[in-house]
Write a protein that holds these residues in place. Structure first.
Motif, PDB file in Angstrom:
ATOM      1  N   THR A 158       0.824  -1.218   0.000  1.00 55.88           N
ATOM      2  CA  THR A 158       0.000   0.000   0.000  1.00 55.88           C
ATOM      3  C   THR A 158       0.855   1.264   0.000  1.00 55.88           C
ATOM      4  OG1 THR A 158      -0.150   0.045   2.425  1.00 55.88           O
ATOM      5  CG2 THR A 158      -1.843  -1.203   1.247  1.00 55.88           C
ATOM      6  N   SER A 159       2.127   1.136  -0.371  1.00 53.84           N
ATOM      7  CA  SER A 159       3.046   2.267  -0.218  1.00 53.84           C
ATOM      8  C   SER A 159       2.692   3.459  -1.102  1.00 53.84           C
ATOM      9  CB  SER A 159       4.487   1.831  -0.504  1.00 53.84           C
ATOM     10  OG  SER A 159       4.618   1.332  -1.826  1.00 53.84           O
ATOM     11  N   ARG A 160       2.093   3.212  -2.275  1.00 56.79           N
ATOM     12  CA  ARG A 160       1.870   4.336  -3.207  1.00 56.79           C
ATOM     13  C   ARG A 160       0.485   4.281  -3.860  1.00 56.79           C
ATOM     14  NH1 ARG A 160       7.073   4.139  -7.071  1.00 56.79           N
ATOM     15  NH2 ARG A 160       6.179   2.098  -7.516  1.00 56.79           N
ATOM     16  N   ASN A 161      -0.452   3.618  -3.242  1.00 57.38           N
ATOM     17  CA  ASN A 161      -1.750   3.401  -3.900  1.00 57.38           C
ATOM     18  C   ASN A 161      -2.888   4.215  -3.311  1.00 57.38           C
ATOM     19  OD1 ASN A 161      -2.214   2.093  -1.485  1.00 57.38           O
ATOM     20  ND2 ASN A 161      -3.038   0.221  -2.411  1.00 57.38           N
ATOM     21  N   GLY A 162      -2.557   5.284  -2.577  1.00 58.17           N
ATOM     22  CA  GLY A 162      -3.600   6.060  -1.932  1.00 58.17           C
ATOM     23  C   GLY A 162      -4.617   6.648  -2.887  1.00 58.17           C
ATOM     24  N   LEU A 163      -4.188   6.973  -4.097  1.00 56.94           N
ATOM     25  CA  LEU A 163      -5.095   7.524  -5.108  1.00 56.94           C
ATOM     26  C   LEU A 163      -5.323   6.558  -6.259  1.00 56.94           C
ATOM     27  CD1 LEU A 163      -3.865  11.246  -5.248  1.00 56.94           C
ATOM     28  CD2 LEU A 163      -5.775  10.279  -3.962  1.00 56.94           C
ATOM     29  N   GLY A 164      -4.855   5.323  -6.106  1.00 55.48           N
ATOM     30  CA  GLY A 164      -5.048   4.338  -7.158  1.00 55.48           C
ATOM     31  C   GLY A 164      -4.121   4.551  -8.336  1.00 55.48           C
ATOM     32  N   PRO A 165      -4.317   3.792  -9.409  1.00 58.34           N
ATOM     33  CA  PRO A 165      -3.423   3.875 -10.572  1.00 58.34           C
ATOM     34  C   PRO A 165      -3.654   5.131 -11.393  1.00 58.34           C
ATOM     35  CG  PRO A 165      -5.193   2.318 -10.993  1.00 58.34           C
ATOM     36  CD  PRO A 165      -5.336   2.734  -9.558  1.00 58.34           C
ATOM     37  N   TRP A 166      -2.628   5.483 -12.147  1.00 55.93           N
ATOM     38  CA  TRP A 166      -2.693   6.636 -13.053  1.00 55.93           C
ATOM     39  C   TRP A 166      -3.177   6.172 -14.418  1.00 55.93           C
ATOM     40  CZ3 TRP A 166       1.143   7.516 -17.144  1.00 55.93           C
ATOM     41  CH2 TRP A 166       0.973   8.727 -17.814  1.00 55.93           C
ATOM     42  N   THR A 167      -4.041   6.958 -15.030  1.00 54.07           N
ATOM     43  CA  THR A 167      -4.495   6.681 -16.386  1.00 54.07           C
ATOM     44  C   THR A 167      -3.998   7.797 -17.299  1.00 54.07           C
ATOM     45  OG1 THR A 167      -6.483   5.573 -15.585  1.00 54.07           O
ATOM     46  CG2 THR A 167      -6.497   6.318 -17.881  1.00 54.07           C
ATOM     47  N   ALA A 168      -3.220   7.434 -18.306  1.00 52.78           N
ATOM     48  CA  ALA A 168      -2.673   8.435 -19.226  1.00 52.78           C
ATOM     49  C   ALA A 168      -3.775   9.012 -20.100  1.00 52.78           C
ATOM     50  CB  ALA A 168      -1.596   7.789 -20.097  1.00 52.78           C
TER      51      ALA A 168
ATOM     52  N   ASN B   2       6.867   5.774 -12.335  1.00 54.55           N
ATOM     53  CA  ASN B   2       6.833   7.142 -11.812  1.00 54.55           C
ATOM     54  C   ASN B   2       5.610   7.923 -12.283  1.00 54.55           C
ATOM     55  OD1 ASN B   2       9.350   6.719 -10.539  1.00 54.55           O
ATOM     56  ND2 ASN B   2      10.453   7.355 -12.373  1.00 54.55           N
ATOM     57  N   PRO B   3       4.419   7.373 -12.160  1.00 59.96           N
ATOM     58  CA  PRO B   3       3.245   8.099 -12.634  1.00 59.96           C
ATOM     59  C   PRO B   3       3.027   9.368 -11.818  1.00 59.96           C
ATOM     60  CG  PRO B   3       2.575   6.227 -11.308  1.00 59.96           C
ATOM     61  CD  PRO B   3       4.057   6.093 -11.517  1.00 59.96           C
ATOM     62  N   PRO B   4       2.529  10.411 -12.440  1.00 60.86           N
ATOM     63  CA  PRO B   4       2.347  11.682 -11.726  1.00 60.86           C
ATOM     64  C   PRO B   4       1.113  11.658 -10.834  1.00 60.86           C
ATOM     65  CG  PRO B   4       1.539  11.869 -13.972  1.00 60.86           C
ATOM     66  CD  PRO B   4       2.174  10.510 -13.863  1.00 60.86           C
ATOM     67  N   GLY B   5       1.125  12.534  -9.838  1.00 62.22           N
ATOM     68  CA  GLY B   5      -0.067  12.756  -9.036  1.00 62.22           C
ATOM     69  C   GLY B   5      -0.527  11.593  -8.204  1.00 62.22           C
ATOM     70  N   ARG B   6       0.409  10.778  -7.690  1.00 61.71           N
ATOM     71  CA  ARG B   6       0.023   9.651  -6.831  1.00 61.71           C
ATOM     72  C   ARG B   6       0.302  10.009  -5.364  1.00 61.71           C
ATOM     73  NH1 ARG B   6      -3.570   8.044  -9.335  1.00 61.71           N
ATOM     74  NH2 ARG B   6      -3.203  10.058 -10.327  1.00 61.71           N
ATOM     75  N   GLY B   7      -0.314   9.247  -4.447  1.00 58.97           N
ATOM     76  CA  GLY B   7      -0.144   9.503  -3.024  1.00 58.97           C
ATOM     77  C   GLY B   7       0.133   8.240  -2.244  1.00 58.97           C
TER      78      GLY B   7
ATOM     79  N   LEU C 249       3.947  12.196  -3.208  1.00 59.37           N
ATOM     80  CA  LEU C 249       3.403  11.111  -2.403  1.00 59.37           C
ATOM     81  C   LEU C 249       2.997  11.592  -1.019  1.00 59.37           C
ATOM     82  CD1 LEU C 249       5.967   8.327  -3.372  1.00 59.37           C
ATOM     83  CD2 LEU C 249       3.561   8.381  -4.012  1.00 59.37           C
ATOM     84  N   VAL C 250       3.800  12.469  -0.443  1.00 58.44           N
ATOM     85  CA  VAL C 250       3.509  13.002   0.888  1.00 58.44           C
ATOM     86  C   VAL C 250       2.288  13.915   0.849  1.00 58.44           C
ATOM     87  CG1 VAL C 250       4.376  14.641   2.603  1.00 58.44           C
ATOM     88  CG2 VAL C 250       5.836  12.771   1.803  1.00 58.44           C
ATOM     89  N   ARG C 251       2.280  14.842  -0.093  1.00 62.86           N
ATOM     90  CA  ARG C 251       1.200  15.830  -0.142  1.00 62.86           C
ATOM     91  C   ARG C 251      -0.149  15.209  -0.497  1.00 62.86           C
ATOM     92  NH1 ARG C 251       4.607  20.287  -3.688  1.00 62.86           N
ATOM     93  NH2 ARG C 251       5.794  21.222  -1.950  1.00 62.86           N
ATOM     94  N   LEU C 252      -0.127  14.146  -1.298  1.00 59.75           N
ATOM     95  CA  LEU C 252      -1.367  13.534  -1.771  1.00 59.75           C
ATOM     96  C   LEU C 252      -1.695  12.243  -1.029  1.00 59.75           C
ATOM     97  CD1 LEU C 252      -0.839  14.088  -5.622  1.00 59.75           C
ATOM     98  CD2 LEU C 252      -2.188  15.472  -4.036  1.00 59.75           C
ATOM     99  N   ALA C 253      -1.022  11.998   0.090  1.00 60.67           N
ATOM    100  CA  ALA C 253      -1.247  10.769   0.849  1.00 60.67           C
ATOM    101  C   ALA C 253      -2.715  10.618   1.219  1.00 60.67           C
ATOM    102  CB  ALA C 253      -0.392  10.771   2.111  1.00 60.67           C
ATOM    103  N   GLN C 254      -3.200   9.394   1.075  1.00 59.57           N
ATOM    104  CA  GLN C 254      -4.587   9.089   1.419  1.00 59.57           C
ATOM    105  C   GLN C 254      -4.641   7.752   2.138  1.00 59.57           C
ATOM    106  OE1 GLN C 254      -7.803  10.362   2.261  1.00 59.57           O
ATOM    107  NE2 GLN C 254      -7.006  11.586   0.573  1.00 59.57           N
ATOM    108  N   PRO C 255      -4.831   7.741   3.441  1.00 63.85           N
ATOM    109  CA  PRO C 255      -5.140   8.880   4.314  1.00 63.85           C
ATOM    110  C   PRO C 255      -3.924   9.781   4.530  1.00 63.85           C
ATOM    111  CG  PRO C 255      -4.824   6.881   5.594  1.00 63.85           C
ATOM    112  CD  PRO C 255      -4.809   6.457   4.163  1.00 63.85           C
TER     113      PRO C 255
END
Length: 403
Positions: free
Chosen positions: A297-307, A320-325, A385-391
């Protein structure tokens, strides 16, 4: 006055570095021992990437206290310790150091072993042992290092989801793929004999292989002798999707062990009610004897990125997808007896590699920068990742520590 300011500017980063290296975990990273349930374990917090400390110190010098505290909170969260490429004597020493340190702290370390020959199809994270015999010697050294200490072993990410046959690196006889199964089975047999070690095998992630195609690989690789399997390592699939995928795989392994065919099992694309009904009707292995699983669960707070549709010939949504948390904090209290733990297997903040997304490069077209090599610290991604962390990360107490 100028001199006193300079001294304070130096003292603050040094104080932060000390907190990073020796300070207590952030509030909420782990439940206090007294509040844990009978089956909950404290997970080990290793020292972080040195470049994470440098980034946090630089943020603090710039007066960006919230960002500095976020990096601190991320580093001070339980996560895996990765081993690969070290010679046997060195990996034995390093493993022993980690498990002993964890034992002193009353914690269980997560060890990610990443040294199988031909790993990652010789791509961004290529490397590993040169031969099966060399790999077996390396596994023996890891086993000696662990000894009688408690450990959770994440065994060779991508080793089963990305076989040599999957990337055109095998011969007509399937020699390298057969060797891969031999290598993984050897590691399962060797590490599984250790009294306090739990071993988990690779399943990729729920957006990759179907349940029916993946389970035969697990069975051939010796999952019967392992604790179970892991999913979503270094990927971004949601917690809900990973949990359901693990549940389906566990049921299907039980069905196959009782003589059923994996091709009959429901996969992750079935309607959930239909899949649950099928399991209730066809899987006779009781839940208490089914294989367990863990997820990343290290980087899946916002789920996968869709191009954006049609933008890239190869979007590399894993790279390295953008906008992940950051995702859920690591814990062994999952509320599901088959679900042993949510873990941070991939070290958040470390790059996936040079991402070109089908372009000539050298810049990542989504970021406008040249991404760091696989495993190197990626400051821009770490902040995302820090700023967009969920939770959200618990940083309130840390702000008081670093200011």
């Amino acid at each position: 006055m100028r001199r006193r300011t300079a001294v304070r500017a130096l003292a603050l980063p040094l104080a932060l570095a000390a907190a990073l290296l020796t300070g207590p975990p952030p509030a909420g990273a782990e439940a206090p021992v007294s509040s844990r349930g009978p089956h909950e374990s404290r997970l080990y917090i290793p020292k972080g990437n040195p470049d994470a400390y440098r980034q946090a110190a630089g943020l603090l010098r710039d007066g960006r206290y919230a960002d500095a505290a976020g990096i601190l909170a991320m580093v001070r969260t339980p996560q895996a310790v990765w081993f690969g490429d070290q010679p046997p004597a060195e990996v034995e020493r390093q493993t022993r150091t980690v498990v002993r340190d964890a034992a002193r702290k009353g914690a269980v370390p997560v060890l990610a072993l990443y040294n199988v020959p031909g790993r990652d199809c010789s791509n961004y994270s290529g490397g590993g042992a040169s031969t099966t015999a060399e790999y077996q010697e390396w596994v023996d050294a890891v086993a000696r290092g662990i000894g009688g200490h408690a450990a959770m072993v994440v065994l060779e990410p991508d080793s089963l989801a990305l076989l040599p046959a999957d990337c055109g690196q095998d011969d007509a006889q399937g020699t390298r793929t057969a060797a891969r199964y031999t290598e993984v089975r050897y590691a399962v047999d060797t590490l599984g004999r250790l009294a306090r070690t739990r071993v988990y095998l690779d399943t990729g992630h729920p957006g990759w292989h179907t349940v029916g195609s993946l389970v035969p690989r697990l069975v051939r690789a010796g999952v019967g002798g392992a604790t179970g399997f892991f999913t979503n390592a270094s990927n971004y699939r949601t917690e809900a999707d990973s949990h359901w995928y693990g549940t389906l795989i566990s049921a299907c392994v039980g069905y196959v062990e009782d003589g059923g065919a994996a091709a009959d099992c429901p996969d992750q694309y079935w309607p959930r009610a239909d899949a649950e009904g099928w399991i209730a009707e066809h899987v006779t292995t009781p839940a208490s004897r089914r294989k367990h699983f863990v997820t990343d669960t290290s980087r899946n707070g916002l789920g996968p990125w869709t191009a954006p549709p049609g933008k890239y010939t190869d979007a590399q949504d894993w790279c390295n997808p953008p906008g992940r948390g950051l995702g859920d904090r690591p814990t062994t209290a999952t509320g599901d007896p088959l679900y042993d733990a949510k873990l941070w297997i991939k070290i958040p903040g470390e790059s996936d590699g040079l991402c070109l997304r089908g372009t000539a490069g050298p810049r990542d077209p989504e970021r406008g920068t040249v991404d760091p090599a696989a495993g190197d610290w990626f400051p821009e991604q770490a902040l995302e990742l820090v700023r967009l962390a969920q939770p959200p990360l618990p940083t309130k107490g840390l702000l008081a520590t670093v200011r």
